[in-house]
Write a protein that holds these residues in place. Sequence first.
Motif, mmCIF file in Angstrom:
data_model
loop_
_atom_site.group_PDB
_atom_site.id
_atom_site.type_symbol
_atom_site.label_atom_id
_atom_site.label_comp_id
_atom_site.label_asym_id
_atom_site.label_seq_id
_atom_site.Cartn_x
_atom_site.Cartn_y
_atom_site.Cartn_z
ATOM 1 N N ALA A 84 24.981 5.671 50.966
ATOM 2 C CA ALA A 84 25.847 4.855 51.828
ATOM 3 C C ALA A 84 25.925 3.422 51.309
ATOM 4 O O ALA A 84 27.012 2.830 51.279
ATOM 5 N N TRP A 129 30.287 8.186 49.597
ATOM 6 C CA TRP A 129 30.369 8.367 51.045
ATOM 7 C C TRP A 129 30.199 9.838 51.416
ATOM 8 O O TRP A 129 29.501 10.179 52.365
ATOM 9 N N TYR A 130 30.825 10.706 50.649
ATOM 10 C CA TYR A 130 30.701 12.149 50.856
ATOM 11 C C TYR A 130 29.227 12.557 50.781
ATOM 12 O O TYR A 130 28.725 13.295 51.641
ATOM 13 N N LEU A 142 27.227 11.226 53.817
ATOM 14 C CA LEU A 142 27.450 11.934 55.086
ATOM 15 C C LEU A 142 26.733 13.281 55.138
ATOM 16 O O LEU A 142 26.479 13.797 56.222
ATOM 17 N N HIS A 143 26.407 13.838 53.987
ATOM 18 C CA HIS A 143 25.637 15.084 53.975
ATOM 19 C C HIS A 143 24.170 14.841 54.285
ATOM 20 O O HIS A 143 23.457 15.774 54.643
ATOM 21 N N LEU A 173 26.158 10.288 61.185
ATOM 22 C CA LEU A 173 27.397 9.522 61.141
ATOM 23 C C LEU A 173 27.235 8.139 61.775
ATOM 24 O O LEU A 173 27.748 7.147 61.255
ATOM 25 N N ALA A 233 25.516 5.998 59.232
ATOM 26 C CA ALA A 233 26.350 5.785 58.052
ATOM 27 C C ALA A 233 27.416 4.723 58.339
ATOM 28 O O ALA A 233 27.628 3.816 57.543
ATOM 29 N N TYR A 234 28.065 4.812 59.493
ATOM 30 C CA TYR A 234 29.094 3.832 59.823
ATOM 31 C C TYR A 234 28.510 2.453 60.053
ATOM 32 O O TYR A 234 29.152 1.445 59.766
#
Length: 130
Positions: free
Chosen positions: A7, A65-66, A69-70, A74, A77-78
């Motif tokens: 991230a 980012w992909y 997110l795994h 979320l 991450a945001y």
Amino acid sequence: MRGVLWALCSVVLVSVAQLLLRHAMVTLPPVDEALSFLVALIHLAPGSGALALGLMGYVASMGCWYLALHRLMLSKAYALLSLSYLLVWSAALLLPGSEESFSWRGLAGVGCIMLGVLVIFAPGATQEKR
């Protein structure tokens, strides 16, 4: 922990991409003058490289980012993604030729963002996905 690293990598890449795209848009002819804009791109006018690198930076950022997110919830991450506001704001103030000026209101906003990230990542907050 790896989710946080992915991230943060995305944050750095998207921040640099935004700065490069800003430079390109200031340097190149306006996009609404389509012919002039296309001619400038074809002749590799100043700003063309920044545009290409900025777009590639966005693509690389999405890859990171992909992966983030795994590995990361979320909500966390945001929260980390919001750090790009801090990086872009700071860089815009420090980079020569950006013509941005310091404001206490901007500093207060950045401080609120940082405080929010710290609250979300405080001990006892929800843990990373496994």
